[in-house]
Enzyme design. Sequence first.
Site, PDB file in Angstrom:
ATOM      1  N   TYR A 145       0.837  -1.197   0.000  1.00 51.90           N
ATOM      2  CA  TYR A 145       0.000   0.000   0.000  1.00 51.90           C
ATOM      3  C   TYR A 145       0.874   1.250   0.000  1.00 51.90           C
ATOM      4  CZ  TYR A 145       0.917   0.555   5.041  1.00 51.90           C
ATOM      5  OH  TYR A 145       1.528   0.730   6.257  1.00 51.90           O
ATOM      6  N   CYS A 146       0.329   2.342  -0.505  1.00 50.72           N
ATOM      7  CA  CYS A 146       1.010   3.631  -0.522  1.00 50.72           C
ATOM      8  C   CYS A 146      -0.054   4.721  -0.588  1.00 50.72           C
ATOM      9  CB  CYS A 146       2.002   3.717  -1.680  1.00 50.72           C
ATOM     10  SG  CYS A 146       1.269   3.388  -3.300  1.00 50.72           S
ATOM     11  N   THR A 147       0.336   5.959  -0.772  1.00 49.29           N
ATOM     12  CA  THR A 147      -0.607   7.075  -0.664  1.00 49.29           C
ATOM     13  C   THR A 147      -1.763   6.982  -1.657  1.00 49.29           C
ATOM     14  OG1 THR A 147       1.208   8.497   0.076  1.00 49.29           O
ATOM     15  CG2 THR A 147      -0.830   9.579  -0.614  1.00 49.29           C
TER      16      THR A 147
END
Length: 300
Positions: free
Chosen positions: A188-190
């Site tokens: 996951y990331c922004t």
Amino acid sequence: MVAIHRIVLYYAFTPLPDPEAIRLWQRSLLERWGLRGRIIISKDGINGTVGGEISAVKAYVKATRELPAFKKMDIKWSEGSAEDFPRISVKVRDEIVTFGAPGELEVDENGVVGGGTHLRPEELHELVDTKKKSGEKVHFFDGRNAFEAQIGKFKDAIVPDVDTTRDFVAELDSGKYDHLKDQPVVTYCTGGIRCEVLSALMVKRGFQEVYQMQGGIVRYGEKYGDEGLWEGSLYVFDKRMHTEFSDKAETIGKCVGCEGPTNKFENCSNPTCRNLRLFCEDCAKDETLRRCPDCSSIDA
């Protein structure tokens, strides 16, 4: 009547034969509607964050989507304005997100080739529940720089020890995470873009069950706010520095001075240094305390 302002975050992995032409076109669109932001373009696609008056941003989005390659591009809206960006910045680079591995990335008209399975927020919950019933654990793998996770992350997430995105290749090749190669891993990331590349790098290195959060933390927060598996604030790369999904957001960051709760990053008191550390309002007033260890060692 008070004007309404917004920020849009977007990306698209798609072959672009002439990145320089796209750069000139994108800059002209921002100038036409008085918008500001940062856009990176490469032969593999586009990555942008743009802010301004809402009608102007909508016009920009509509014009950008008129290019067939960008027609289905996912647009994420958030609070903010052009004032959250110092200027217009539109650049052509080797990678639209800098992992330092442009030769490894494969992109076609459908996006990144060989990446992880995309999961919508509700599908993520289904995966976690299904695996739990069978006695398996889903490992959340943070695809951001480690300092971003200091103020917010998925519960019990693995946070790799990386200062920049460029550090991920060496981190994966170190063998630290080889024990996860036969286990379910959700990156996951922004906004989802870093995980597009990260998940593909992991698959190439033998990770067998790799997923990625579709739309990133932003989409998850829109769906579940602070009632799900996310905890804390979301770091953003503009003057806002962080955002919250609701007034129920937990403050998980700790001030480096007094260890009190905070989600506010402050620059080192040395104006030429760009190191960010967490400070509460009171400790941030102490310029000696705000001087980072790197600068303090030089002074000694």
